[in-house]
Write an enzyme that holds these catalytic residues in place. Structure first.
Site, short mmCIF file in Angstrom:
data_model
loop_
_atom_site.label_atom_id
_atom_site.label_comp_id
_atom_site.label_asym_id
_atom_site.label_seq_id
_atom_site.Cartn_x
_atom_site.Cartn_y
_atom_site.Cartn_z
CG LEU A 514 -2.58 -1.54 1.47
CD1 LEU A 514 -2.34 -1.07 2.43
CD2 LEU A 514 -2.62 -0.92 0.16
N GLY A 515 2.17 1.31 0.62
CA GLY A 515 2.54 2.14 0.48
C GLY A 515 4.29 1.99 2.00
CE LYS A 516 9.08 0.70 -2.01
NZ LYS A 516 9.76 -0.57 -3.23
N GLY A 520 10.04 2.27 6.85
CA GLY A 520 9.74 1.13 6.23
C GLY A 520 8.36 0.92 5.53
CB SER A 521 6.70 -1.60 3.70
OG SER A 521 6.75 -2.47 4.38
CE LYS A 540 0.33 2.23 9.92
NZ LYS A 540 0.62 3.63 10.30
CG ASP A 645 4.09 13.35 12.94
OD1 ASP A 645 4.23 15.16 11.69
OD2 ASP A 645 4.93 12.55 12.39
#
Length: 880
Positions: A514-516, A520-521, A540, A645
């Site tokens: 899904l994303g990296k 991390g990813s 994650k 954050d």
């Protein structure tokens, strides 16, 4: 008089330039290009301004360029002034000179193919001395002489050096460069040098002199591999005493403190040693010490170990058989161990084979066996060997009992009755012949296949093919570290928090990425539940090459933090899992979260504005997003949790269009582009940080409120980057000057007023999240519901070749967009109505109006229709 100004390239940080102002002379110079003002050499003090002027005559609107040392000056203010129609003056302004601004300057202009150059001026920048060599840190033995060097330059010259030992002046004055000879020190000492010229003085960095010492004792001494005669030892060296370790000594004794100990000296690194020629089945103890140039360390603790024993070395003797009416009695002599390392004997192993293929193996206690289960009409071959816990000894000579004999005899089987070895020999010969035939056949095939191609090469006597040895691979499955929390090296407190949410790796299956990011990813996964069904989750995980225990602990602390949360607008932890890895490597920790179909809020907002199929988000929807985030942050602040954050990228959008606050730490690893590293500190999201966080690294609930204001601005601008065009390093100066983010277009005054309150320089003047939630809910309640006829989500496309009523682009009948060909789950979709070739554009192929939904009561609402009704408030929406 005309004036034309040009600055350096935008986006580059301007240098601080310096100089001395020169006078503008009357414009009666001869035609051409010249540098105005008398001096050919200019000397200015550091920090002073300077202006350089040149005159161009006989040209209309010349393009004047200033040059320094052969390169175009880009990072300074340049102005062209028109004195008359063909008389121009070029002005170069340097506001505050630094040493880097010194050099040769001139201006030039192109006249057709010819470039005209003015006379040049040499600019010298004077200031306090500048260090080119500073004293360095050293580690030295006690009372051993050493030297320190210092060099500084002007202009102006000369430069004089003074030396300091702590607060005491110990040397100088001396001309630069200078060397200080120190006879030695007995404790940690600081030295520095001062450089003087007529402009002032400068002080170097302090050089710290540390004393070297013998190293500390090694620790974690481990005997890793043990055999009957060898043992491998590994250890961790202690502190090296600021001197290189050159060797370690391994001392081996039969008992700790024994006088007659074996010492083995090995060079290091690596910090390992192989001990050879040890006695089998023997208890030993060892200890280790290491040495540097100043001497050896103390010995580490004694570590006991025992070598393995040996298998029996002798075969049983006098092996014979006696026939009786009840069977066959077998006897042999007891095997006496020749070496103490053989250890105690176990049972004897008796093996027997008959002509009919019957065979067996018996374990016998003692030196006598009674064999009854055999066929007296067939020849019998027997063997016996001794054994112990280590293994089996050599076999005795075969004992052959013939069907015609009354007693067995030890020796080779008789040729008349021992046909079993003959059969075995024939089988062996047949197998060997078959193998040779197969090899020859394959060789012949290769010669037939490649023979013509290599005839010319072989005729010259050269090798036809050159081969290189390939790598060899171990086909055995590599050893894996058991995936447990204990194997990660994290704190006991963190392990206790995560034990009850640990999910076995076998319980879920990883899917698409899904994303990296840099560290991390995030991957989609299917989690098996207790009833056997599967649910989609997001996983994650850290990158495989992240092996630092600090990174792993920080990653898992996010999960431990999320475990305590229970709120519809705060991401809740599903569990934690560990992914096993081969080759002894640490498992990869994974945090399992609910799957959010629409991803993070920033990506969704960006897709609505500049995606492949942009779509409109009503103002009600945008304010609803803000209300959801305020609800989640109100919950977190009530539990005394500081997010630190908060941003649109760290908020997730669920299937029902509700927003959850998430990413309590990992987000900065996925979206690393929004973060900036200040000095040696960790990367920070500076464009979302409050003033007190930027200045003093102070984080409170008030700093989260500031970040919420920036997040509101992101939502109203549909995912634009805050402070576009301003570098991260310049944000603090921009904010401290009173600047703030501008009001986005189409943003209500009430919403922008709330944003602006969040950005108050005084943290105590910022509103609380409770106040923000109530104000936003009040604004949402006053917003009117958009009618579907006014909803800009819908664009009606007329028949091919006819313009649409709203001026939108045309599509011919039957034409499909790329999103229609998919599964309809993307950001944009097109639903076709064949009767009038009419298309409806929406975020997910929605119906044109609620009335159309009523015409088909039997068809359930699809996902995209439900999204639109949620946005318009026609379906229930989760709230605080």
């Amino acid at each position: 008089m005309a004036l034309r100004r040009s600055m350096g390239r935008p986006g580059l940080r301007p240098l601080l330039l310096a100089g001395l102002a020169s006078l503008l002379l009357p414009g009666s110079a001869a035609a051409g290009l010249k540098l105005m003002g008398a001096p050919v050499k200019m000397t200015v003090s550091q920090g002073q301004p300077v202006k350089l002027n040149c005159s161009v005559e006989g040209m209309d609107d010349p393009d004047i360029h200033w040059m320094k040392d052969g390169a175009v000056v880009q990072n300074a203010s340049q102005v062209s002034i028109s004195i008359s129609e063909q008389n121009w003056i070029g002005l170069l302004s340097l506001k505050s000179a630094e040493r880097s601004d010194a050099g040769l300057y001139w201006c030039q202009v192109k006249d057709g193919e010819e470039t005209k150059i003015s006379q040049s001026v040499w600019l010298t920048v004077e200031g306090v001395p500048f260090f080119t060599v500073e004293p360095k840190d050293l580690a030295v033995p006690p009372n051993v002489p050493f030297q320190l060097s210092c060099e500084a330059v002007g202009p102006p010259e000369p430069v004089t050096i003074f030396w300091w030992r702590g607060p005491t002046k110990v040397g100088g004055p001396a001309s630069s460069p200078s060397v200080l000879n120190v006879t030695g020190v007995t404790q940690r000492t600081e030295f520095s040098c001062e450089a003087h010229n007529i402009k002032g003085l400068a002080t170097s960095r302090p050089a710290i002199i540390r004393l070297q010492a013998p190293p500390a004792a090694p620790f974690n001494i481990t005997v890793t591999t043990i055999s009957s005669s060898n043992a491998s030892v590994a250890w961790v060296p202690g502190a090296d005493g600021l001197a290189l370790l050159h060797s370690c000594t391994v001392q081996v004794a039969h008992a700790p403190g024994e006088w007659e100990a074996l010492a083995v000296v090995v060079p290091v690194p690596p910090f390992t040693c192989l001990l050879r020629n040890l006695a089998p089945a023997t208890n030993y103890s060892l200890r280790v010490r290491c040495a540097n140039a100043l001497g050896p360390s103390p010995y580490g603790d004694w570590v006991p170990f025992q070598t393995k024993g040996l298998a029996p070395a002798r075969a049983p003797q006098n092996f014979h058989a006696i026939r009786t009416d009840s069977g066959l009695i077998l006897e042999w002599e007891e095997v006496i161990p020749e070496d103490p390392g053989e250890g105690p004997l176990g049972p004897y192993k008796l093996s027997w084979v008959q002509e009919n293929g019957t065979q067996d193996e018996l374990m016998v206690e003692g030196t006598t066996a009674n064999l009854t289960d055999w066929d007296p009409q067939k020849d019998l071959v027997l063997r016996v060997c001794a054994s112990n816990a280590i293994g089996d000894g050599p076999w005795s000579q075969p004992l052959v009992v013939s069907s015609h004999d009354h007693a067995g005899r030890q020796g080779p089987p008789h040729s008349r009755t021992s046909w079993v070895p003959v059969v075995l020999g024939v089988l062996t010969a047949l197998i060997t012949a078959a193998a040779l035939a197969l090899i020859l056949l394959r060789k012949r095939r290769k010669e037939t296949r490649f023979g013509q191609a290599f005839d010319s090469v072989m005729a010259r006597g050269e090798p036809a093919v050159h081969f290189r040895a390939a790598r060899s691979f171990n086909r055995e499955r590599p050893e894996r570290i058991e995936a447990t929390l204990d194997s990660l090296g994290i704190s006991d407190e963190l392990k206790e928090k995560l034990e009850d949410v640990l999910i076995p790796e076998q319980q879920f299956t990883l899917g698409r990425m899904l994303g990296k990011g840099e560290f991390g990813s995030v991957r989609e996964a299917q989690l098996k539940q207790e009833d056997g069904s599967f649910v989609k989750v997001a996983v994650k995980m850290l990158k495989a090459d992240i092996i630092a225990s600090s990174d792993i602990e920080e990653f898992l602390r996010e999960a431990a933090c999320m475990k305590e949360f229970d709120h519809p607008h705060v991401a809740k932890l599903v569990g934690v899992s560990l992914r096993s890895r081969a080759k002894g490597r640490l498992p990869i920790p994974m945090v399992i979260l609910p799957f959010m179909k629409h991803g993070d809020l920033h990506a969704f907002l960006l897709a609505s504005r500049i995606g492949e199929n942009p779509f409109n988000l009503p103002l009600q929807t945008l304010v609803r997003f803000m209300v959801d985030i305020a609800c989640g942050m109100e919950y977190l602040s009530s539990r005394n949790f500081i997010h630190r954050d908060l941003a649109a990228r760290n908020c997730m959008l669920a299937e029902d269009m509700t927003v959850c606050v998430a990413d309590f730490g990992l987000s900065r690893k996925i979206y690393s582009g929004d973060y900036y590293r200040q000095g040696c500190a960790s990367k920070l999201p500076v464009k979302w940080l409050a003033l007190e966080s930027l200045a003093d690294n102070l984080y409170t609930v008030h700093s989260d409120v500031w970040a919420f204001g920036v997040t509101m601005w992101e939502i109203m601008t549909r995912g634009q980057t805050p402070y576009a065009g301003i570098e991260n390093a310049e944000i603090y100066n921009y904010l401290i000057s009173g600047n703030r983010l501008k009001q986005p277009p189409e943003c209500m005054e009430e919403v922008y007023d709330l944003m602006y309150q969040c950005w108050s320089a005084d943290p105590k003047q910022r509103p609380s999240f409770t106040c923000l939630r109530m104000e936003l809910e009040n604004i949402l309640g006053h917003l009117s519901v958009l009618s579907t006829s006014q909803d800009p989500l819908y664009i009606n496309i007329e028949r091919a070749g006819q313009p649409a009523e709203n001026g939108s682009p045309e599509l011919p009948c039957g034409e499909q967009s790329s999103s229609e060909a998919g599964d309809g789950s993307g950001m944009g979709a097109i639903g076709g109505i064949p009767s009038d070739c009419r298309y409806i554009f929406s975020p997910g192929g929605l119906a044109e109006s609620p009335g159309q939904l009523e015409q088909q009561p039997e068809s359930p609402l699809n996902e995209n229709q439900r999204l639109l009704l949620l946005q318009q408030g026609l379906l229930p929406h989760s709230s605080c």
